[in-house]
Scaffold this motif. Structure first.
Motif, PDB file in Angstrom:
ATOM      1  N   THR A 119      -3.832   4.108  13.163  1.00 33.42           N
ATOM      2  CA  THR A 119      -3.628   5.420  13.756  1.00 33.42           C
ATOM      3  C   THR A 119      -3.141   5.254  15.194  1.00 33.42           C
ATOM      4  O   THR A 119      -3.336   4.207  15.810  1.00 33.42           O
ATOM      5  N   CYS A 120      -2.520   6.309  15.702  1.00 33.42           N
ATOM      6  CA  CYS A 120      -2.063   6.302  17.100  1.00 33.42           C
ATOM      7  C   CYS A 120      -2.184   7.715  17.635  1.00 33.42           C
ATOM      8  O   CYS A 120      -1.609   8.655  17.063  1.00 33.42           O
ATOM      9  N   ALA A 121      -2.918   7.880  18.730  1.00 38.31           N
ATOM     10  CA  ALA A 121      -3.176   9.212  19.280  1.00 38.31           C
ATOM     11  C   ALA A 121      -1.920   9.862  19.864  1.00 38.31           C
ATOM     12  O   ALA A 121      -1.910  11.058  20.122  1.00 38.31           O
ATOM     13  N   GLN A 122      -0.853   9.071  20.072  1.00 40.11           N
ATOM     14  CA  GLN A 122       0.378   9.630  20.627  1.00 40.11           C
ATOM     15  C   GLN A 122       1.247  10.307  19.568  1.00 40.11           C
ATOM     16  O   GLN A 122       2.177  11.035  19.900  1.00 40.11           O
ATOM     17  N   LEU A 123       0.983  10.076  18.296  1.00 35.72           N
ATOM     18  CA  LEU A 123       1.853  10.590  17.240  1.00 35.72           C
ATOM     19  C   LEU A 123       1.581  12.059  16.951  1.00 35.72           C
ATOM     20  O   LEU A 123       0.447  12.515  16.999  1.00 35.72           O
ATOM     21  N   SER A 124       2.650  12.790  16.617  1.00 32.87           N
ATOM     22  CA  SER A 124       2.459  14.146  16.118  1.00 32.87           C
ATOM     23  C   SER A 124       1.711  14.068  14.789  1.00 32.87           C
ATOM     24  O   SER A 124       1.755  13.031  14.106  1.00 32.87           O
ATOM     25  N   PRO A 125       1.002  15.118  14.381  1.00 36.08           N
ATOM     26  CA  PRO A 125       0.273  15.077  13.109  1.00 36.08           C
ATOM     27  C   PRO A 125       1.178  14.731  11.924  1.00 36.08           C
ATOM     28  O   PRO A 125       0.769  14.002  11.016  1.00 36.08           O
ATOM     29  N   GLU A 126       2.425  15.237  11.950  1.00 42.97           N
ATOM     30  CA  GLU A 126       3.350  14.964  10.844  1.00 42.97           C
ATOM     31  C   GLU A 126       3.735  13.488  10.795  1.00 42.97           C
ATOM     32  O   GLU A 126       3.838  12.898   9.716  1.00 42.97           O
ATOM     33  N   LEU A 127       3.934  12.885  11.961  1.00 41.15           N
ATOM     34  CA  LEU A 127       4.301  11.470  11.992  1.00 41.15           C
ATOM     35  C   LEU A 127       3.111  10.585  11.630  1.00 41.15           C
ATOM     36  O   LEU A 127       3.273   9.565  10.963  1.00 41.15           O
ATOM     37  N   GLN A 128       1.912  10.961  12.049  1.00 37.60           N
ATOM     38  CA  GLN A 128       0.733  10.185  11.675  1.00 37.60           C
ATOM     39  C   GLN A 128       0.520  10.212  10.153  1.00 37.60           C
ATOM     40  O   GLN A 128       0.183   9.186   9.547  1.00 37.60           O
ATOM     41  N   GLU A 129       0.764  11.346   9.547  1.00 36.17           N
ATOM     42  CA  GLU A 129       0.645  11.452   8.091  1.00 36.17           C
ATOM     43  C   GLU A 129       1.668  10.561   7.399  1.00 36.17           C
ATOM     44  O   GLU A 129       1.359   9.885   6.408  1.00 36.17           O
ATOM     45  N   TRP A 130       2.881  10.515   7.929  1.00 35.18           N
ATOM     46  CA  TRP A 130       3.935   9.673   7.371  1.00 35.18           C
ATOM     47  C   TRP A 130       3.575   8.199   7.541  1.00 35.18           C
ATOM     48  O   TRP A 130       3.745   7.384   6.623  1.00 35.18           O
ATOM     49  N   LEU A 131       3.027   7.822   8.711  1.00 37.38           N
ATOM     50  CA  LEU A 131       2.604   6.439   8.935  1.00 37.38           C
ATOM     51  C   LEU A 131       1.507   6.042   7.951  1.00 37.38           C
ATOM     52  O   LEU A 131       1.528   4.941   7.395  1.00 37.38           O
ATOM     53  N   THR A 132       0.552   6.916   7.745  1.00 34.21           N
ATOM     54  CA  THR A 132      -0.557   6.614   6.823  1.00 34.21           C
ATOM     55  C   THR A 132      -0.042   6.325   5.424  1.00 34.21           C
ATOM     56  O   THR A 132      -0.487   5.374   4.759  1.00 34.21           O
ATOM     57  N   GLU A 133       0.910   7.111   4.953  1.00 33.41           N
ATOM     58  CA  GLU A 133       1.492   6.873   3.632  1.00 33.41           C
ATOM     59  C   GLU A 133       2.304   5.586   3.605  1.00 33.41           C
ATOM     60  O   GLU A 133       2.241   4.806   2.650  1.00 33.41           O
ATOM     61  N   PHE A 134       3.068   5.365   4.661  1.00 33.80           N
ATOM     62  CA  PHE A 134       3.952   4.198   4.721  1.00 33.80           C
ATOM     63  C   PHE A 134       3.149   2.896   4.688  1.00 33.80           C
ATOM     64  O   PHE A 134       3.591   1.899   4.098  1.00 33.80           O
ATOM     65  N   ARG A 135       1.971   2.895   5.291  1.00 30.55           N
ATOM     66  CA  ARG A 135       1.172   1.681   5.379  1.00 30.55           C
ATOM     67  C   ARG A 135       0.644   1.209   4.019  1.00 30.55           C
ATOM     68  O   ARG A 135       0.158   0.085   3.903  1.00 30.55           O
ATOM     69  N   LYS A 136       0.765   2.010   3.002  1.00 30.81           N
ATOM     70  CA  LYS A 136       0.294   1.620   1.664  1.00 30.81           C
ATOM     71  C   LYS A 136       1.239   0.640   0.983  1.00 30.81           C
ATOM     72  O   LYS A 136       0.885   0.022  -0.024  1.00 30.81           O
ATOM     73  N   ILE A 137       2.442   0.472   1.507  1.00 28.77           N
ATOM     74  CA  ILE A 137       3.433  -0.410   0.882  1.00 28.77           C
ATOM     75  C   ILE A 137       3.038  -1.873   1.053  1.00 28.77           C
ATOM     76  O   ILE A 137       2.627  -2.305   2.127  1.00 28.77           O
ATOM     77  N   GLN A 138       3.184  -2.645  -0.021  1.00 25.06           N
ATOM     78  CA  GLN A 138       2.965  -4.088   0.017  1.00 25.06           C
ATOM     79  C   GLN A 138       4.324  -4.775   0.073  1.00 25.06           C
ATOM     80  O   GLN A 138       5.085  -4.751  -0.889  1.00 25.06           O
ATOM     81  N   TRP A 139       4.640  -5.395   1.226  1.00 25.44           N
ATOM     82  CA  TRP A 139       5.971  -5.955   1.425  1.00 25.44           C
ATOM     83  C   TRP A 139       6.074  -7.369   0.856  1.00 25.44           C
ATOM     84  O   TRP A 139       5.133  -8.156   0.973  1.00 25.44           O
ATOM     85  N   PRO A 140       7.233  -7.719   0.265  1.00 24.02           N
ATOM     86  CA  PRO A 140       7.401  -9.060  -0.319  1.00 24.02           C
ATOM     87  C   PRO A 140       7.844 -10.113   0.690  1.00 24.02           C
ATOM     88  O   PRO A 140       8.222 -11.216   0.311  1.00 24.02           O
ATOM     89  N   PHE A 141       7.845  -9.792   1.987  1.00 21.14           N
ATOM     90  CA  PHE A 141       8.183 -10.751   3.042  1.00 21.14           C
ATOM     91  C   PHE A 141       7.284 -10.485   4.233  1.00 21.14           C
ATOM     92  O   PHE A 141       6.465  -9.557   4.232  1.00 21.14           O
ATOM     93  N   THR A 142       7.406 -11.292   5.276  1.00 21.74           N
ATOM     94  CA  THR A 142       6.366 -11.311   6.308  1.00 21.74           C
ATOM     95  C   THR A 142       6.765 -10.726   7.654  1.00 21.74           C
ATOM     96  O   THR A 142       5.906 -10.525   8.507  1.00 21.74           O
ATOM     97  N   LYS A 143       8.064 -10.439   7.870  1.00 26.23           N
ATOM     98  CA  LYS A 143       8.453 -10.068   9.220  1.00 26.23           C
ATOM     99  C   LYS A 143       9.608  -9.073   9.216  1.00 26.23           C
ATOM    100  O   LYS A 143      10.513  -9.161   8.397  1.00 26.23           O
TER     101      LYS A 143
END
Length: 319
Positions: free
Chosen positions: A29-53
């Motif tokens: 989480t980040c207190a600087q984000l708008s509520p809409e962007l924080q919601e998008w970040l939360t969903e995005f973080r569920k992705i499991q990436w096949p590479f490291t960087k």
């Protein structure tokens, strides 16, 4: 509140670099984000990436639309295109751009292909109390916050409005965020920018202005070139300068101004920067050209950091 977030992926962690160690701090989480962007970040973080960087930008547009720019190594981009399912899932949630060239992945029915960048409304400027949509890419440079940008646009519009019938030259117009507030108060404006994709966005914005604002298109000229190295325009043709340079500052852009006599120089100069170190050097040069700082604004778009946006109005001393 930020509507744009730039962060990094490293070994499964999504976040920003630690202040004192070369490692990514995982940020849920980040207190600087708008509520809409924080919601998008939360969903995005569920992705499991096949590479490291890699580097990532998330964005929420003025109408709430979601975008993501994935800036990965070419070999990792190929892995992503071949894997398919991650891109398919992402495109159900957001508009996706890939790589430094901002390509758009398109599913052909059998595989993903990358097509040329697309212009969409990802940001918004202001002409007094009227919002105006700006066309660009998710990866385009914009201010981080839609709300803070309204403050910046109001200051620019008010300053130029205090010099009636002004002919303006703008250095670093980008997609037109300051161009349009300035144009609303100016007699004419010459916009100078090096980035071709930014100028394509500005052109599309001008083409799609509401009918009541279409007459503004007759007041603007657009020039592309590296104006930090060489400017062919004669500053004596203008009443004011509007500059929002990169971190390196104005550099050789000021050379033609210095070559003029004091009475030939534009009466006012508006300078905006998020990098005070280069701004101070440029202000010292402008002071030697006969300008003095009349008004100064600081817009804290980056709370809890040492960075901030600075706006300065300089006027030429009367001789």
């Amino acid at each position: 509140m930020r509507d744009r977030l730039d962060f990094s992926l490293e070994d499964g962690r999504l976040g920003l670099y630690h202040k004192s160690r070369r490692e990514i701090v995982d940020l849920q989480t980040c207190a600087q984000l708008s509520p809409e962007l924080q919601e998008w970040l939360t969903e995005f973080r569920k992705i499991q990436w096949p590479f490291t960087k890699g580097s990532i930008r998330l964005r929420v547009g003025p109408q709430g639309q979601r975008g993501v720019w994935l800036d990965f190594a070419n070999v990792d981009i190929k892995t992503l295109l071949d894997e398919k399912s991650i891109l398919q899932s992402l495109q159900e949630k957001a508009f996706v751009e890939i790589g430094q060239r901002r390509k758009v992945p398109v599913w052909t029915g059998n595989e993903y292909k990358l097509r040329d960048p697309e212009l969409h409304v990802w940001f918004q400027t202001w002409m007094k109390d009227r919002p105006v949509d700006l066309y660009c890419q998710v990866a385009s440079f914009t201010q981080p916050s839609l709300k803070a940008n309204k403050i910046i646009c109001d200051v620019i519009n008010g300053w130029i409005g205090s010099f009636p019938q002004s002919r303006i030259i703008e250095f670093g117009s980008g997609i037109g965020n300051l161009t349009l507030p300035a144009l609303a108060a100016a007699e004419s404006l010459t916009a100078c920018e090096i980035d071709e994709l930014s100028l394509e966005g500005l052109q599309k914005t001008l083409e799609n202005l509401p009918p009541s604002l279409q007459s503004l298109r007759e007041k603007i000229q657009i020039h592309r070139g590296d104006f930090q190295k060489k400017l062919t325009k004669d500053f004596s043709q203008f009443d004011g300068v509007l500059a929002n340079p990169p971190r390196s500052g104005l550099m050789n852009f000021l050379n033609p101004l210095e070559e003029l006599s004091e009475g030939q120089r534009p009466p006012f100069f508006i300078y905006m920067s998020c990098f005070p170190e280069s701004m101070v050097k440029d202000l010292e040069r402008l002071q030697k050209c006969g300008y003095s700082l009349e008004e100064f604004y600081i817009v804290d778009q980056f709370p809890q950091t040492a960075h901030f946006e600075v706006l300065g109005l300089l006027q030429r001393k009367k001789t």
